[in-house]
Motif scaffolding. Structure first.
Motif, PDB file in Angstrom:
ATOM      1  N   MET A 196       4.800  22.954 -66.088  1.00 58.80           N
ATOM      2  CA  MET A 196       4.644  22.485 -64.723  1.00 58.80           C
ATOM      3  C   MET A 196       3.420  23.177 -64.136  1.00 58.80           C
ATOM      4  SD  MET A 196       6.349  25.474 -64.584  1.00 58.80           S
ATOM      5  CE  MET A 196       7.987  25.043 -65.104  1.00 58.80           C
ATOM      6  N   PRO A 197       2.796  22.619 -63.101  1.00 58.54           N
ATOM      7  CA  PRO A 197       1.615  23.270 -62.516  1.00 58.54           C
ATOM      8  C   PRO A 197       1.952  24.646 -61.957  1.00 58.54           C
ATOM      9  CG  PRO A 197       1.827  21.003 -61.748  1.00 58.54           C
ATOM     10  CD  PRO A 197       3.099  21.329 -62.457  1.00 58.54           C
ATOM     11  N   PHE A 198       0.958  25.523 -61.931  1.00 58.30           N
ATOM     12  CA  PHE A 198       1.153  26.863 -61.376  1.00 58.30           C
ATOM     13  C   PHE A 198       1.549  26.788 -59.909  1.00 58.30           C
ATOM     14  CE2 PHE A 198      -0.234  30.696 -59.220  1.00 58.30           C
ATOM     15  CZ  PHE A 198       0.156  31.728 -60.078  1.00 58.30           C
ATOM     16  N   ALA A 199       0.974  25.861 -59.163  1.00 60.22           N
ATOM     17  CA  ALA A 199       1.239  25.761 -57.729  1.00 60.22           C
ATOM     18  C   ALA A 199       1.576  24.321 -57.380  1.00 60.22           C
ATOM     19  CB  ALA A 199       0.022  26.231 -56.923  1.00 60.22           C
ATOM     20  N   PRO A 200       2.327  24.110 -56.306  1.00 64.05           N
ATOM     21  CA  PRO A 200       2.651  22.743 -55.889  1.00 64.05           C
ATOM     22  C   PRO A 200       1.447  22.069 -55.251  1.00 64.05           C
ATOM     23  CG  PRO A 200       3.505  24.311 -54.295  1.00 64.05           C
ATOM     24  CD  PRO A 200       2.952  25.123 -55.433  1.00 64.05           C
ATOM     25  N   ARG A 201       1.546  20.767 -55.053  1.00 67.10           N
ATOM     26  CA  ARG A 201       0.520  20.045 -54.308  1.00 67.10           C
ATOM     27  C   ARG A 201       0.389  20.629 -52.905  1.00 67.10           C
ATOM     28  NH1 ARG A 201      -0.134  14.083 -54.939  1.00 67.10           N
ATOM     29  NH2 ARG A 201       0.128  14.095 -52.693  1.00 67.10           N
ATOM     30  N   PRO A 202      -0.790  20.609 -52.317  1.00 68.77           N
ATOM     31  CA  PRO A 202      -0.957  21.181 -50.975  1.00 68.77           C
ATOM     32  C   PRO A 202      -0.051  20.563 -49.927  1.00 68.77           C
ATOM     33  CG  PRO A 202      -3.094  20.795 -51.994  1.00 68.77           C
ATOM     34  CD  PRO A 202      -2.074  20.182 -52.901  1.00 68.77           C
ATOM     35  N   ASP A 203       0.239  19.227 -50.039  1.00 64.20           N
ATOM     36  CA  ASP A 203       1.085  18.596 -49.030  1.00 64.20           C
ATOM     37  C   ASP A 203       2.563  18.710 -49.357  1.00 64.20           C
ATOM     38  OD1 ASP A 203       1.444  16.816 -51.106  1.00 64.20           O
ATOM     39  OD2 ASP A 203       0.590  15.090 -50.074  1.00 64.20           O
ATOM     40  N   GLY A 204       2.893  19.283 -50.529  1.00 67.19           N
ATOM     41  CA  GLY A 204       4.293  19.490 -50.883  1.00 67.19           C
ATOM     42  C   GLY A 204       5.026  18.258 -51.349  1.00 67.19           C
ATOM     43  N   CYS A 205       4.372  17.111 -51.384  1.00 66.51           N
ATOM     44  CA  CYS A 205       5.046  15.870 -51.766  1.00 66.51           C
ATOM     45  C   CYS A 205       4.754  15.542 -53.221  1.00 66.51           C
ATOM     46  CB  CYS A 205       4.594  14.722 -50.874  1.00 66.51           C
ATOM     47  SG  CYS A 205       5.550  13.196 -51.109  1.00 66.51           S
ATOM     48  N   GLU A 206       5.761  15.076 -53.926  1.00 71.25           N
ATOM     49  CA  GLU A 206       5.607  14.737 -55.336  1.00 71.25           C
ATOM     50  C   GLU A 206       5.374  13.233 -55.466  1.00 71.25           C
ATOM     51  OE1 GLU A 206       5.373  16.773 -57.748  1.00 71.25           O
ATOM     52  OE2 GLU A 206       6.135  18.651 -56.928  1.00 71.25           O
ATOM     53  N   HIS A 207       4.177  12.843 -55.867  1.00 66.93           N
ATOM     54  CA  HIS A 207       3.844  11.443 -56.092  1.00 66.93           C
ATOM     55  C   HIS A 207       3.323  11.281 -57.501  1.00 66.93           C
ATOM     56  CE1 HIS A 207       4.460   9.567 -52.226  1.00 66.93           C
ATOM     57  NE2 HIS A 207       3.746  10.494 -51.602  1.00 66.93           N
ATOM     58  N   GLY A 208       3.301  10.021 -57.946  1.00 67.29           N
ATOM     59  CA  GLY A 208       2.573   9.711 -59.154  1.00 67.29           C
ATOM     60  C   GLY A 208       1.088   9.657 -58.826  1.00 67.29           C
ATOM     61  N   GLY A 209       0.312   9.079 -59.708  1.00 67.03           N
ATOM     62  CA  GLY A 209      -1.108   8.910 -59.422  1.00 67.03           C
ATOM     63  C   GLY A 209      -2.016   9.924 -60.062  1.00 67.03           C
ATOM     64  N   ALA A 210      -1.489  10.766 -60.953  1.00 70.82           N
ATOM     65  CA  ALA A 210      -2.364  11.698 -61.672  1.00 70.82           C
ATOM     66  C   ALA A 210      -3.390  10.941 -62.499  1.00 70.82           C
ATOM     67  CB  ALA A 210      -1.527  12.604 -62.571  1.00 70.82           C
ATOM     68  N   SER A 211      -3.078   9.698 -62.822  1.00 73.54           N
ATOM     69  CA  SER A 211      -4.000   8.908 -63.634  1.00 73.54           C
ATOM     70  C   SER A 211      -5.334   8.684 -62.934  1.00 73.54           C
ATOM     71  CB  SER A 211      -3.364   7.561 -63.991  1.00 73.54           C
ATOM     72  OG  SER A 211      -2.864   6.910 -62.835  1.00 73.54           O
ATOM     73  N   PHE A 212      -5.356   8.636 -61.596  1.00 74.27           N
ATOM     74  CA  PHE A 212      -6.633   8.427 -60.918  1.00 74.27           C
ATOM     75  C   PHE A 212      -7.530   9.651 -61.058  1.00 74.27           C
ATOM     76  CE2 PHE A 212      -9.807   6.575 -58.469  1.00 74.27           C
ATOM     77  CZ  PHE A 212      -9.448   5.310 -58.060  1.00 74.27           C
ATOM     78  N   ALA A 213      -6.912  10.824 -61.184  1.00 73.79           N
ATOM     79  CA  ALA A 213      -7.730  12.010 -61.443  1.00 73.79           C
ATOM     80  C   ALA A 213      -8.465  11.870 -62.773  1.00 73.79           C
ATOM     81  CB  ALA A 213      -6.856  13.266 -61.441  1.00 73.79           C
ATOM     82  N   ALA A 214      -7.817  11.216 -63.748  1.00 71.82           N
ATOM     83  CA  ALA A 214      -8.468  10.995 -65.038  1.00 71.82           C
ATOM     84  C   ALA A 214      -9.594   9.963 -64.920  1.00 71.82           C
ATOM     85  CB  ALA A 214      -7.441  10.537 -66.069  1.00 71.82           C
ATOM     86  N   VAL A 215      -9.407   8.979 -64.053  1.00 71.79           N
ATOM     87  CA  VAL A 215     -10.473   8.003 -63.807  1.00 71.79           C
ATOM     88  C   VAL A 215     -11.622   8.671 -63.072  1.00 71.79           C
ATOM     89  CG1 VAL A 215     -11.067   5.874 -62.576  1.00 71.79           C
ATOM     90  CG2 VAL A 215      -8.888   6.045 -63.813  1.00 71.79           C
ATOM     91  N   GLY A 216     -11.282   9.523 -62.091  1.00 67.04           N
ATOM     92  CA  GLY A 216     -12.303  10.240 -61.339  1.00 67.04           C
ATOM     93  C   GLY A 216     -12.194  10.010 -59.852  1.00 67.04           C
ATOM     94  N   THR A 217     -11.623  10.966 -59.128  1.00 65.96           N
ATOM     95  CA  THR A 217     -11.424  10.790 -57.688  1.00 65.96           C
ATOM     96  C   THR A 217     -12.726  10.863 -56.894  1.00 65.96           C
ATOM     97  OG1 THR A 217     -10.930  13.154 -57.493  1.00 65.96           O
ATOM     98  CG2 THR A 217      -9.061  11.657 -57.739  1.00 65.96           C
ATOM     99  N   ASP A 218     -13.818  11.269 -57.535  1.00 63.14           N
ATOM    100  CA  ASP A 218     -15.115  11.229 -56.845  1.00 63.14           C
ATOM    101  C   ASP A 218     -15.811   9.882 -57.055  1.00 63.14           C
ATOM    102  OD1 ASP A 218     -15.851  11.370 -59.485  1.00 63.14           O
ATOM    103  OD2 ASP A 218     -17.057  13.197 -59.285  1.00 63.14           O
ATOM    104  N   PHE A 219     -15.153   8.979 -57.810  1.00 64.47           N
ATOM    105  CA  PHE A 219     -15.619   7.607 -58.020  1.00 64.47           C
ATOM    106  C   PHE A 219     -16.940   7.521 -58.790  1.00 64.47           C
ATOM    107  CE2 PHE A 219     -13.500   7.462 -53.691  1.00 64.47           C
ATOM    108  CZ  PHE A 219     -12.251   7.154 -54.207  1.00 64.47           C
ATOM    109  N   ARG A 220     -17.290   8.582 -59.500  1.00 62.20           N
ATOM    110  CA  ARG A 220     -18.526   8.573 -60.279  1.00 62.20           C
ATOM    111  C   ARG A 220     -18.310   8.073 -61.710  1.00 62.20           C
ATOM    112  NH1 ARG A 220     -22.562  11.488 -57.616  1.00 62.20           N
ATOM    113  NH2 ARG A 220     -21.825  12.817 -55.922  1.00 62.20           N
TER     114      ARG A 220
END
Length: 581
Positions: A196-220
């Motif tokens: 599991m991650p060392f720390a929780p998400r900053p907003d404390g909410c558990e959502h899916g969507g880690a896949s967009f991080a793999a696509v690239g959240t900076d849209f580059r």
């Protein structure tokens, strides 16, 4: 201190002998809590159910902490107190036990890291409360991290303990607020090998969507979208209707620069026509989350009491517990009931009139189960007048509009129906949703809605989508066929898997107790660019072993099956104690 970083990991079979030997040195010889054993080993009657997390530096084992999850069906505290004396054990807490560190490492960060690891492991498995026995001479330490005594003292050998407890959310918030800088320093140096991650998400909410991080959240690197199977979110596998694509492509420059109708009047009128509802019963928002935050923030206070199902879409617990601070109770959706709502248990739960709000997601996310409209109408009719009902019908299209409670919501001031247009109409990137309520309730929420609540692209797309019901009916029917094929292919991988497909555009796969954890399976699949959703943080009822998989097209579903097959293959040779249990 050595060059090797401090390592946090799950215990292996090879660690168990050291754990038993260290326990004997500390609890039998040093603290005289237990009688010495000639073999120099102190075992635990819960060893078959306990999870052990180990701190090490290189080859040197430093310390460990054990946890007893609620699905074990028993706790270490049961040896000392009855459930009548300690009723909080009936609320399915996670028991944190036997935090033990080698003497020469006790002045290091090992003990705090093990405590943090236990808290993170509990949160990652859906735990909401921990319980522990703390030595009385260390009470100040336990209080400093947010644990509080419950007023029960236990004597064991020469040692006196206090029973301590704390909510996982509250403990996490306190520790990160009070010791955030220290945690940041540790995160930069520790070799964190837990699933599991060392720390929780900053907003404390558990959502899916880690896949967009793999696509690239900076849209580059958006070209990566062709390589990633985004089955961790419930976006539609199909494109929006031809009319939607046409209206968005006709003059995209004008659509981008033009302010939309301030009150979304055309969208409201189209929803009213499509659903045969009076316009005055409707309010729109930029997705269902917009409506949830707006309505709940108006209706609820920290003094409010809310009933959610367990499991349930995580946004509801986040808003009610973490944002507003309500008291939240759960109605368990039990495995033996097929994760379905039992109407008799629901009726009994709300009969007292203590709930200000009851939330039902129907079909439920993440179980995919649907409760018949007639059943819910009967339950609501019998409920106290003061209780408001929020019915989330985001996935109702997979069952049929005849099963909607929108007509009831339009006339009954106790009922509100919320419907996202994002998932069912392939509009997730545009964010559009509406709710149905009797006119006075809807008008009050519209007054609290800022102008331009839905952007022009979303308004245009939603109207065009609602005008093409035949296209979507065909896609929803094809989704059922794709889901059935995917379920069969996954079930064929291993007879120990439990595959449940229910009615929506996703299914769940539960792994056997001696297989990999859901988190480990998800991690292994990501190495193949296949993203699945670990349901463990949503509910302890999943026991850390269930993943949710969104239905994709034929090609991507085949990639999902291939990735899961590869991730399961090493399980037969893994020897693990901890998250694999």
């Amino acid at each position: 201190m050595g060059r090797d970083p401090l390592q946090l990991r799950s215990a292996t079979e090879e660690d168990l002998d050291w754990i038993h030997e260290l326990r004997h040195r500390v609890y039998a010889q040093e603290l005289c809590q237990h009688a010495p054993d000639p073999a120099g080993r102190l075992r635990d009657g819960l060893d078959g159910d306990n999870v052990y997390l180990v701190a090490a530096r290189g080859a040197a084992r430093i310390g460990f902490v054990s946890l007893t999850p609620p699905w074990a069906g028993r706790y270490g505290l049961d040896k000392y107190l009855t459930r009548a004396e300690l009723p909080l054990l009936d609320d399915d807490p996670f028991e944190v036990r036997i935090l033990t560190v080698e003497p020469r490492w006790r002045a290091t960060a090992a003990a705090p890291l093990l405590m943090w690891a236990a808290l993170r492991w509990t949160a990652a498995r859906g735990g909401r409360r921990v319980v522990a026995m703390g030595r009385t001479e260390l009470l100040d330490l336990y209080r400093a991290v947010g644990l509080r005594p419950v007023g029960r003292t236990i004597h064991s050998g020469a040692v006196t303990f206090e029973v301590l407890t704390g909510g996982v959310t509250e403990l996490t918030r306190l520790v990160t607020d009070r010791y955030g800088r220290a945690l940041d320093r540790l995160r930069a140096t520790v070799d964190w090998r837990l699933d599991m991650p060392f720390a929780p998400r900053p907003d404390g909410c558990e959502h899916g969507g880690a896949s967009f991080a793999a696509v690239g959240t900076d849209f580059r690197t958006l070209h990566r979208r062709h390589d990633i199977v985004m089955a961790d979110v419930l976006d539609a596998w199909f494109p929006p209707a031809p009319g939607v694509r046409k209206v968005l492509a006709e003059d995209p420059a004008w659509v981008a620069r033009t302010s939309p109708p301030a009150g979304a009047e055309g969208l409201l009128a189209e929803i009213a026509t499509a659903r045969a509802l009076p316009t005055e019963t409707l309010a729109v928002g930029a997705g269902s989350s917009d409506l949830i935050f707006r309505a709940f923030g108006h209706w609820l206070t920290p003094q409010s009491r809310v009933l959610l199902t367990d499991p349930c879409y995580g946004e509801y617990a986040h808003v009610t517990e973490r944002v507003i601070g309500c008291r939240v109770d759960r109605l368990p959706l039990r495995r033996e009931d097929g994760r379905r709502i039992d109407p008799d248990r629901l009726t009994a739960a709300v009969a007292s009139g203590r709930y200000d709000l009851v939330v039902l997601v129907n079909p439920n996310n993440p179980t995919g189960r649907h409760a018949p409209a007639a059943t819910l109408r009967s339950v609501i009719a019998a409920a106290p007048a003061r209780t408001r009902w929020w019915i989330d019908e985001a996935y109702l299209g997979y069952v049929g509009q005849a099963e909607s409670l929108a007509d009831l919501a339009a006339t009954d001031p106790r009922v509100v129906v919320c419907t996202s247009l994002s998932k069912m109409y392939a509009l997730s990137g545009l964010r559009a949703a509406y709710l149905v309520a009797e006119p006075a309730t809807a008008a009050e929420l519209r007054r609290r809605t800022p102008p331009w609540p839905v952007g022009l692209p979303a308004q245009l797309a939603a109207v065009a989508a609602l005008r093409d019901p035949a296209y979507y009916a065909d896609r929803w029917q094809r989704t059922h066929a794709l889901r059935g094929r995917l379920a069969a292919d996954l079930a064929a991988l291993d007879e120990t898997l439990t595959v449940e497909e229910a009615v929506a555009n996703f299914l769940t796969v539960t792994l056997p107790p001696d297989g990999p954890s859901a988190a480990r399976l998800v991690t292994d699949c990501r190495r193949r660019d296949v993203y699945l959703r670990d349901l463990s943080p949503l509910s302890a009822r999943y026991e850390g072993r269930t993943v949710r998989i969104a239905v994709r097209d034929t090609e991507e579903n085949a990639r999902i099956v291939t990735a899961v097959r590869a991730a399961l293959r090493p399980a037969s040779v893994r020897l693990a104690v901890g998250p694999a249990r």
